[in-house]
Write a protein that holds these residues in place. Structure first.
Motif, PDB file in Angstrom:
ATOM      1  N   CYS A 120       2.438   3.947   6.722  1.00 17.97           N
ATOM      2  CA  CYS A 120       2.088   4.826   5.729  1.00 17.97           C
ATOM      3  C   CYS A 120       3.110   5.813   5.764  1.00 17.97           C
ATOM      4  CB  CYS A 120       0.698   5.447   5.642  1.00 17.97           C
ATOM      5  SG  CYS A 120      -0.696   4.001   5.635  1.00 17.97           S
ATOM      6  N   LYS A 125      -2.476   7.836   4.106  1.00 19.84           N
ATOM      7  CA  LYS A 125      -2.986   7.485   5.338  1.00 19.84           C
ATOM      8  C   LYS A 125      -3.689   6.109   5.106  1.00 19.84           C
ATOM      9  CE  LYS A 125      -7.445   9.556   3.642  1.00 19.84           C
ATOM     10  NZ  LYS A 125      -8.436  10.743   4.159  1.00 19.84           N
ATOM     11  N   SER A 127      -6.029   3.147   4.388  1.00 24.65           N
ATOM     12  CA  SER A 127      -7.380   2.818   3.820  1.00 24.65           C
ATOM     13  C   SER A 127      -8.425   2.529   4.672  1.00 24.65           C
ATOM     14  CB  SER A 127      -7.124   2.147   2.736  1.00 24.65           C
ATOM     15  OG  SER A 127      -6.729   0.977   2.949  1.00 24.65           O
ATOM     16  N   ASP A 128      -8.220   1.728   5.667  1.00 24.60           N
ATOM     17  CA  ASP A 128      -8.940   1.160   6.673  1.00 24.60           C
ATOM     18  C   ASP A 128      -8.120   1.225   8.015  1.00 24.60           C
ATOM     19  OD1 ASP A 128     -10.066  -0.548   8.742  1.00 24.60           O
ATOM     20  OD2 ASP A 128     -10.959  -1.782   7.310  1.00 24.60           O
ATOM     21  N   ASN A 129      -8.611   2.749   8.829  1.00 22.03           N
ATOM     22  CA  ASN A 129      -7.657   3.011   9.917  1.00 22.03           C
ATOM     23  C   ASN A 129      -7.741   1.922  10.965  1.00 22.03           C
ATOM     24  OD1 ASN A 129      -6.119   4.882  11.072  1.00 22.03           O
ATOM     25  ND2 ASN A 129      -7.781   4.929  12.737  1.00 22.03           N
ATOM     26  N   TRP A 132      -5.667  -1.103  10.319  1.00 19.74           N
ATOM     27  CA  TRP A 132      -4.290  -0.760  10.318  1.00 19.74           C
ATOM     28  C   TRP A 132      -3.630  -0.543  11.680  1.00 19.74           C
ATOM     29  CZ3 TRP A 132      -1.383  -0.532   5.956  1.00 19.74           C
ATOM     30  CH2 TRP A 132       0.034  -0.030   6.030  1.00 19.74           C
ATOM     31  N   SER A 140      -4.516  -3.927   3.594  1.00 16.84           N
ATOM     32  CA  SER A 140      -5.520  -2.910   2.925  1.00 16.84           C
ATOM     33  C   SER A 140      -4.919  -1.828   2.286  1.00 16.84           C
ATOM     34  CB  SER A 140      -6.255  -2.740   4.166  1.00 16.84           C
ATOM     35  OG  SER A 140      -6.026  -1.993   5.062  1.00 16.84           O
ATOM     36  N   CYS A 142      -2.708   1.667   1.964  1.00 23.60           N
ATOM     37  CA  CYS A 142      -2.807   3.029   2.239  1.00 23.60           C
ATOM     38  C   CYS A 142      -3.128   4.008   0.962  1.00 23.60           C
ATOM     39  CB  CYS A 142      -1.289   3.807   2.411  1.00 23.60           C
ATOM     40  SG  CYS A 142      -0.417   3.188   3.830  1.00 23.60           S
ATOM     41  N   VAL A 143      -3.766   5.093   1.167  1.00 23.15           N
ATOM     42  CA  VAL A 143      -4.345   6.089  -0.069  1.00 23.15           C
ATOM     43  C   VAL A 143      -3.776   7.411   0.268  1.00 23.15           C
ATOM     44  CG1 VAL A 143      -6.424   4.585  -0.261  1.00 23.15           C
ATOM     45  CG2 VAL A 143      -6.378   6.531   1.598  1.00 23.15           C
ATOM     46  N   ARG A 144      -3.783   8.246  -0.726  1.00 24.06           N
ATOM     47  CA  ARG A 144      -3.356   9.647  -1.143  1.00 24.06           C
ATOM     48  C   ARG A 144      -4.175  10.298  -0.106  1.00 24.06           C
ATOM     49  NH1 ARG A 144       0.288   9.859  -5.110  1.00 24.06           N
ATOM     50  NH2 ARG A 144       0.336   8.189  -6.346  1.00 24.06           N
ATOM     51  N   GLN A 145      -3.553  11.374   0.642  1.00 23.81           N
ATOM     52  CA  GLN A 145      -4.458  12.295   1.344  1.00 23.81           C
ATOM     53  C   GLN A 145      -4.954  13.512   0.563  1.00 23.81           C
ATOM     54  OE1 GLN A 145      -1.595  13.642   4.324  1.00 23.81           O
ATOM     55  NE2 GLN A 145      -2.406  12.047   5.876  1.00 23.81           N
ATOM     56  N   ASP A 206      -0.681   1.261  -8.887  1.00 25.93           N
ATOM     57  CA  ASP A 206      -0.524   1.343  -7.205  1.00 25.93           C
ATOM     58  C   ASP A 206       0.736   0.846  -7.019  1.00 25.93           C
ATOM     59  OD1 ASP A 206      -3.016   2.272  -7.026  1.00 25.93           O
ATOM     60  OD2 ASP A 206      -3.908   0.414  -6.359  1.00 25.93           O
TER      61      ASP A 206
END
Length: 451
Positions: A120, A125, A127-129, A132, A140, A142-145, A206
């Motif tokens: 990422c 970060k 989306s499913d730590n 990942w 899956s 990443c998503v915005r912090q 996305d």
């Protein structure tokens, strides 16, 4: 099948985005997968006309083997054949795992040079730590912090590249105008100015297929939209770091002279070690890399007097590794043929040469007769005989090794060793036996004697 009628097969995502191809059929091979027509294994034929195209492959007569085709968790297609007692992968599509469509999911960056294929970028970060970190399900993404706000968003350059597909071209002639066009469109997530396919490109939705690039390969800067709070946080962090750097700067200068002298001494020792070794095939692996590859050493295969053995895999699945203890004296090749060996007084005496030859023979005896399954090393030569601190030998580099069942006396394989050490039956394409290692050992023995 290629809808254009060309004699090739294409890989597509969602029946719309093509991300790889077999290459065209020339009557013998597909240009992108020459291994599919490897002799001694398959007979391949491609037939078709304007209404259809198909190809078949069958095992050559008298070659008793199984075959299977799998798709990995990263989306690569891999072809295996079962030879003797193990599966052997001999081609994959695409060759680069990052060429698969969206292997790292939305906003995930792919880099096939790294053991962990996906990462990422700054400001994002997983989306499913859990998925990942284990690399079980990197798609899956990443998503915005920090959330976006259309009226206050900003752009940062992350040094990644994006494919041209999914982007819209605009006629803006300056970087500023391109940026404003993206900023005014709340669905715009990234823009690039002056890419090869147009002056201004804008992506919406996305972002997929982001790839890390070296500076020499970045054709244009890609600016990704982030929330203003994320940018403020970055600037604040940068400011704090600047103050800290200023405080420790004086200490760094004071310690720099001592550190430099110690470093110079260490470098000289390292250069001396490298000069004595020609082991270009060896690759150093960090503890972190091995931890990722073995999923935190989760799967133990067994243990013995020398330690435990764990199962691990690389992201592309196409390689097998044996991790050895560090061998400070490098390869036998460096002792026999490197000019530095003589100048540094490391010429081997006759007793040591005899012990190295005897130890290598013991290793081959174990592979051929004593282990559970017969193993043909296939590439015995001085470069693949490593020496420890006491100059005791260890056979290394099992990349070409073949595993034989105890009920087999010979095996057919298309792999080859090194020219000059190859037994005649191998050059002739005949089934091989452990005698090919004996031949290679005898050639090595001549070099141990002659230097």
């Amino acid at each position: 099948m290629d809808p254009s009628g060309a004699k090739q097969f294409v890989l597509t995502w969602n029946n719309s985005v093509q991300y790889d191809t077999t290459g065209t059929w020339d009557g013998i091979i597909f240009s992108g997968i020459p291994e599919i027509s490897e002799k001694h294994i398959y007979n391949v034929s491609v037939e078709g006309n304007s209404s259809g195209l198909y190809f078949t492959y069958t095992l050559v007569p008298n070659f008793n083997a199984l075959a299977r085709f799998v798709v990995t968790k990263f989306g690569q297609g891999q072809q295996f054949s079962f030879e003797s007692t193990g599966w052997n992968m001999f081609w994959s599509v695409p060759r680069d795992a990052c060429a698969v469509y969206g292997p790292c999911g939305p906003y995930g960056t792919c880099d096939s040079r790294n053991l962990a294929l996906c990462s990422c970028e700054e400001g994002f970060k997983p989306s499913d730590n859990h998925a990942w970190v284990s690399q079980d399900w990197a798609s899956s993404g990443c998503v915005r912090q920090s959330p976006l706000n259309c009226s206050t968003d900003r752009f940062i350059d992350l040094g990644v590249t994006l494919p041209d597909d999914g982007a819209s071209s605009y006629p803006e002639t300056t970087k500023k105008d391109c940026k404003e066009t993206c900023l005014c469109n709340c669905s715009c997530t990234a823009f690039a100015f002056n890419p090869p396919s147009g002056p201004c490109q804008i992506w919406s939705g996305d972002l997929l297929n982001m790839r890390n690039s070296t500076p020499s390969k970045i054709n244009s800067n890609v600016f990704i939209r982030v929330g203003a709070s994320q940018l403020s946080m970055k600037r604040k962090t940068t400011s704090i770091v600047g103050v800290v750097l200023g405080i420790v700067g004086a200490l760094t200068v004071a310690l720099g002279i001592c550190s430099f002298l110690l470093w110079q001494k260490h470098q000289q020792r390292s250069m001396d070690r490298r000069a004595d070794s020609s082991d270009s095939f060896l690759r150093m692996s960090s503890y972190k890399e091995l931890k990722i590859a073995t999923r935190n050493f989760r799967s133990e295969l067994g243990s013995g007097g020398s330690g435990s053995v764990f199962k691990g895999s690389l992201p592309d699945g196409s390689k097998r590794l044996l991790i050895y203890d560090y061998m400070p004296n490098g390869s036998l090749n460096s002792m026999l043929f490197t000019s530095n060996a003589k100048s540094k007084g490391k010429v081997l005496d006759w007793k040591t040469r005899f012990e190295i030859a005897l130890g290598t023979a013991r290793g081959l005896l174990y592979l051929h007769e004593e282990c559970r399954g017969y193993i043909i090393h296939s590439d015995v030569k001085p470069e693949n005989i490593l020496l420890d601190g006491d100059l005791s030998p260890k056979l290394a580099n099992f990349g070409l090794a073949k595993l034989m069942g105890r009920d087999l006396s010979r095996v057919l394989t298309t792999t080859r060793g090194t020219r000059g050490y190859l037994a005649p039956e191998w050059v002739s394409g005949l089934p091989i036996t452990p005698k090919v290692d004996v031949y290679s050992f005898c050639m090595t023995l001549l070099e141990i004697i002659s230097g």
